[in-house]
Every structure is written in C-alpha cells, then in structure tokens.
Design a protein around this motif. Structure first.
Motif, PDB file in Angstrom:
ATOM      1  N   GLY A 148       0.816  -1.203   0.000  1.00  0.00           N
ATOM      2  CA  GLY A 148       0.000   0.000   0.000  1.00  0.00           C
ATOM      3  C   GLY A 148       0.851   1.256   0.000  1.00  0.00           C
ATOM      4  O   GLY A 148       2.090   1.207   0.046  1.00  0.00           O
ATOM      5  N   ASP A 149       0.170   2.385  -0.073  1.00  0.00           N
ATOM      6  CA  ASP A 149       0.838   3.686  -0.083  1.00  0.00           C
ATOM      7  C   ASP A 149       0.728   4.332   1.289  1.00  0.00           C
ATOM      8  O   ASP A 149      -0.315   4.265   1.939  1.00  0.00           O
ATOM      9  N   PHE A 150       1.802   5.008   1.703  1.00  0.00           N
ATOM     10  CA  PHE A 150       1.856   5.588   3.038  1.00  0.00           C
ATOM     11  C   PHE A 150       2.359   7.028   2.969  1.00  0.00           C
ATOM     12  O   PHE A 150       3.352   7.316   2.290  1.00  0.00           O
ATOM     13  N   LEU A 151       1.662   7.910   3.662  1.00  0.00           N
ATOM     14  CA  LEU A 151       2.102   9.286   3.808  1.00  0.00           C
ATOM     15  C   LEU A 151       3.047   9.348   4.993  1.00  0.00           C
ATOM     16  O   LEU A 151       2.686   8.961   6.108  1.00  0.00           O
ATOM     17  N   VAL A 152       4.260   9.846   4.756  1.00  0.00           N
ATOM     18  CA  VAL A 152       5.288   9.866   5.788  1.00  0.00           C
ATOM     19  C   VAL A 152       5.639  11.313   6.113  1.00  0.00           C
ATOM     20  O   VAL A 152       5.793  12.152   5.217  1.00  0.00           O
ATOM     21  N   TYR A 153       5.781  11.586   7.411  1.00  0.00           N
ATOM     22  CA  TYR A 153       6.103  12.931   7.892  1.00  0.00           C
ATOM     23  C   TYR A 153       7.250  12.830   8.887  1.00  0.00           C
ATOM     24  O   TYR A 153       7.309  11.903   9.686  1.00  0.00           O
ATOM     25  N   GLY A 154       8.131  13.812   8.844  1.00  0.00           N
ATOM     26  CA  GLY A 154       9.299  13.807   9.717  1.00  0.00           C
ATOM     27  C   GLY A 154      10.557  13.897   8.869  1.00  0.00           C
ATOM     28  O   GLY A 154      10.629  14.683   7.918  1.00  0.00           O
ATOM     29  N   ASP A 155      11.546  13.073   9.176  1.00  0.00           N
ATOM     30  CA  ASP A 155      12.822  13.105   8.464  1.00  0.00           C
ATOM     31  C   ASP A 155      12.705  12.297   7.172  1.00  0.00           C
ATOM     32  O   ASP A 155      13.330  11.241   7.008  1.00  0.00           O
ATOM     33  N   VAL A 156      11.918  12.796   6.234  1.00  0.00           N
ATOM     34  CA  VAL A 156      11.660  12.045   5.009  1.00  0.00           C
ATOM     35  C   VAL A 156      12.883  11.985   4.097  1.00  0.00           C
ATOM     36  O   VAL A 156      13.008  11.082   3.262  1.00  0.00           O
ATOM     37  N   GLU A 157      13.810  12.931   4.260  1.00  0.00           N
ATOM     38  CA  GLU A 157      15.004  12.912   3.427  1.00  0.00           C
ATOM     39  C   GLU A 157      15.850  11.656   3.658  1.00  0.00           C
ATOM     40  O   GLU A 157      16.602  11.242   2.773  1.00  0.00           O
ATOM     41  N   SER A 158      15.739  11.072   4.841  1.00  0.00           N
ATOM     42  CA  SER A 158      16.577   9.918   5.183  1.00  0.00           C
ATOM     43  C   SER A 158      15.924   8.574   4.873  1.00  0.00           C
ATOM     44  O   SER A 158      16.511   7.522   5.164  1.00  0.00           O
ATOM     45  N   LEU A 159      14.728   8.592   4.295  1.00  0.00           N
ATOM     46  CA  LEU A 159      14.056   7.333   3.995  1.00  0.00           C
ATOM     47  C   LEU A 159      14.848   6.518   2.973  1.00  0.00           C
ATOM     48  O   LEU A 159      15.299   7.038   1.956  1.00  0.00           O
ATOM     49  N   VAL A 160      14.987   5.239   3.262  1.00  0.00           N
ATOM     50  CA  VAL A 160      15.669   4.323   2.342  1.00  0.00           C
ATOM     51  C   VAL A 160      14.667   3.864   1.287  1.00  0.00           C
ATOM     52  O   VAL A 160      13.560   3.428   1.635  1.00  0.00           O
ATOM     53  N   PRO A 161      14.992   3.966   0.019  1.00  0.00           N
ATOM     54  CA  PRO A 161      14.041   3.525  -1.008  1.00  0.00           C
ATOM     55  C   PRO A 161      13.891   2.006  -1.031  1.00  0.00           C
ATOM     56  O   PRO A 161      14.788   1.269  -0.608  1.00  0.00           O
ATOM     57  N   ALA A 221       6.010  10.082  11.694  1.00  0.00           N
ATOM     58  CA  ALA A 221       4.605   9.670  11.684  1.00  0.00           C
ATOM     59  C   ALA A 221       4.283   9.137  10.301  1.00  0.00           C
ATOM     60  O   ALA A 221       4.810   9.622   9.296  1.00  0.00           O
ATOM     61  N   VAL A 222       3.421   8.128  10.268  1.00  0.00           N
ATOM     62  CA  VAL A 222       3.054   7.517   8.986  1.00  0.00           C
ATOM     63  C   VAL A 222       1.546   7.310   8.952  1.00  0.00           C
ATOM     64  O   VAL A 222       0.950   6.842   9.922  1.00  0.00           O
ATOM     65  N   VAL A 223       0.943   7.697   7.840  1.00  0.00           N
ATOM     66  CA  VAL A 223      -0.503   7.592   7.649  1.00  0.00           C
ATOM     67  C   VAL A 223      -0.773   6.614   6.515  1.00  0.00           C
ATOM     68  O   VAL A 223      -0.171   6.718   5.435  1.00  0.00           O
ATOM     69  N   ALA A 224      -1.666   5.677   6.755  1.00  0.00           N
ATOM     70  CA  ALA A 224      -2.085   4.768   5.697  1.00  0.00           C
ATOM     71  C   ALA A 224      -2.971   5.544   4.726  1.00  0.00           C
ATOM     72  O   ALA A 224      -4.046   6.007   5.077  1.00  0.00           O
ATOM     73  N   ALA A 225      -2.485   5.737   3.503  1.00  0.00           N
ATOM     74  CA  ALA A 225      -3.206   6.530   2.510  1.00  0.00           C
ATOM     75  C   ALA A 225      -4.206   5.661   1.754  1.00  0.00           C
ATOM     76  O   ALA A 225      -3.865   4.557   1.324  1.00  0.00           O
ATOM     77  N   HIS A 226      -5.423   6.166   1.631  1.00  0.00           N
ATOM     78  CA  HIS A 226      -6.501   5.499   0.864  1.00  0.00           C
ATOM     79  C   HIS A 226      -6.394   3.969   0.880  1.00  0.00           C
ATOM     80  O   HIS A 226      -6.206   3.342  -0.174  1.00  0.00           O
ATOM     81  N   PRO A 227      -6.477   3.341   2.067  1.00  0.00           N
ATOM     82  CA  PRO A 227      -6.170   1.906   2.166  1.00  0.00           C
ATOM     83  C   PRO A 227      -7.120   0.987   1.409  1.00  0.00           C
ATOM     84  O   PRO A 227      -6.768  -0.164   1.136  1.00  0.00           O
ATOM     85  N   PHE A 228      -8.323   1.455   1.065  1.00  0.00           N
ATOM     86  CA  PHE A 228      -9.282   0.590   0.372  1.00  0.00           C
ATOM     87  C   PHE A 228      -9.543   1.039  -1.059  1.00  0.00           C
ATOM     88  O   PHE A 228     -10.554   0.659  -1.643  1.00  0.00           O
ATOM     89  N   VAL A 234       4.260  15.886  13.278  1.00  0.00           N
ATOM     90  CA  VAL A 234       4.472  14.494  13.679  1.00  0.00           C
ATOM     91  C   VAL A 234       3.848  14.219  15.042  1.00  0.00           C
ATOM     92  O   VAL A 234       3.137  13.221  15.236  1.00  0.00           O
ATOM     93  N   ASN A 235       4.098  15.096  15.999  1.00  0.00           N
ATOM     94  CA  ASN A 235       3.564  14.890  17.343  1.00  0.00           C
ATOM     95  C   ASN A 235       2.040  14.885  17.343  1.00  0.00           C
ATOM     96  O   ASN A 235       1.408  14.068  18.032  1.00  0.00           O
ATOM     97  N   ALA A 236       1.441  15.788  16.584  1.00  0.00           N
ATOM     98  CA  ALA A 236      -0.023  15.854  16.534  1.00  0.00           C
ATOM     99  C   ALA A 236      -0.612  14.589  15.934  1.00  0.00           C
ATOM    100  O   ALA A 236      -1.618  14.060  16.422  1.00  0.00           O
ATOM    101  N   LEU A 237       0.000  14.081  14.885  1.00  0.00           N
ATOM    102  CA  LEU A 237      -0.488  12.849  14.269  1.00  0.00           C
ATOM    103  C   LEU A 237      -0.307  11.661  15.204  1.00  0.00           C
ATOM    104  O   LEU A 237      -1.201  10.823  15.347  1.00  0.00           O
TER     105      LEU A 237
END
Length: 214
Positions: free
Chosen positions: A80-93, A110-117, A192-195
């Motif tokens: 699935g697709d995930f919305l990621v917030y925070g240190d996104v520059e360091s994400l490993v592909p 923080a990570v949000v499950a985007a449009h899961p269905f 991130v904290n709010a999510l």
C-alpha cells in the motif's frame, strides 16, 4: 487559523498534496504555495511520490501570507501507499510496508495509511494489526464514499487517529479535504507529534466539499 483567548480553535492543513515533481500532478510547487492560503488553508504539506525534490523549489515554514508549508512524502510499497512525515530525506528507497512502518515510527516520524481501500491499489490492512500506522486517511479526495467508509470502519476498529487529505493533483482539488489539527503546528516536529497523539480529525465532510464545488 482562528484563535480564541490564546487557544487554537482550528488549524486546517492539507496533508496530502502532489506537486509536479510527481508525474501524475500538474501543479508547480510555487503555485501551490501561492494559492493555498486563498483557499482557507492554514498550511499545506507537499507529499510527492517517493521523492523530496520539491525541497529545492520552496522554502519550508511560514510564508509571508501566513501559510505554513511543510514537506512529507507518499511512499509506495507492495502493501500500500503511506504518507510519511518527519525526516523524510533519510528514507531508504525500496522498503516493504513492514520495514517502512517500523523504520518511521522508530526514528520518531509519523506515517498515515493513505486510501487503504482504493479499488485499484488497496493496502494489506492485515499488516496494521502488528504494525499500526499513526493514523488512517478516512477521507480522500479521490476515493469513493464506499472506500472512505471502509477506511473509517478500520480506523475505528483499530482505535487509530482519523485524517483526511485532498490527494490533490490539480488546482481544483487543492484544499478540498484538509485535516483539522487541535494544537498549534509550526514545523514538521509539531505535525508528527499531533499525528502520533491523535490531535487531528477530518476537517471537511465529503458532502460539504462536493456541495461547494457544484
């Protein structure tokens, strides 16, 4: 943003927006920033597909008109697709869903499950039992009502925070489904904290947004 007796009544941020750094979007980042405030938004988070190229095109933070501009990422996995917030520059592909969820949470993001269905690209929602995201996108500007209803049911079942996102690729989609935050947001850390603390909820009902567009 409305303030009553020093408290934030609301802060509307569209947390799912694509600039033309995503091949599916026609919106230049500079134009997103220029238009977002006039749509009633307090902030916008640009979440391009698997890239942070937009960072070279905009300045994060509060703009002269008061708009808060932040950068995240929509990270694609086979689960699935995930919305990621925070240190996104360091994400490993190339991570799978399990590795992504683990990595983001362990590194303070923080990570949000985007449009899961979404019918043509559903998430492996069974993964969320053992690796829960910070929140689930229960309203998505490109979803059907039925797809959103399934996402809301899942979020309630797992007791996860609810958010909404315009999933904007065109200017007529921008700002239609922002998330309402019940605490002040001034940077990525606040977002991130709010999510992660669930200090958020869908900002606009689908029926109201569709009615205003008709």
């Amino acid at each position: 943003m409305q303030i009553i007796r020093g408290h934030y009544l609301k802060m509307l941020i569209d947390i799912h927006v694509h600039s033309d750094n995503s091949s599916c979007s026609v919106m230049p980042a500079s134009e997103i920033v220029a238009r977002a405030r006039s749509l009633g938004l307090d902030g916008v988070c640009i979440t391009d597909h698997d890239t942070t190229a937009v960072l070279s095109q905009i300045q994060e933070g509060f703009q002269p008109d008061g708009l808060l501009v932040l950068v995240g990422m929509e990270y694609s996995t086979d689960e699935g697709d995930f919305l990621v917030y925070g240190d996104v520059e360091s994400l490993v592909p190339g991570m799978d869903g399990r590795a992504l969820l683990t990595s983001v949470i362990e590194t303070g993001g923080a990570v949000v499950a985007a449009h899961p269905f979404r019918g043509w690209r559903p998430s492996d929602t069974g993964l969320f039992q053992s690796y829960p995201p910070s929140a689930i996108e229960v309203v998505n500007g490109r979803n059907t009502e039925a797809e959103d209803a399934q996402a809301l049911e899942l979020a309630c079942h797992l007791a996860l925070a609810h958010v909404s996102g315009s999933d904007a690729h065109r200017f007529d989609e921008l700002g239609r489904f922002p998330t309402r935050f019940t605490c002040p947001i001034s940077d990525r850390v606040d977002l991130v904290n709010a999510l992660r603390q669930g200090m958020c909820r869908p900002g606009v009902l689908r029926s109201a947004a569709l009615a205003s567009a008709s």
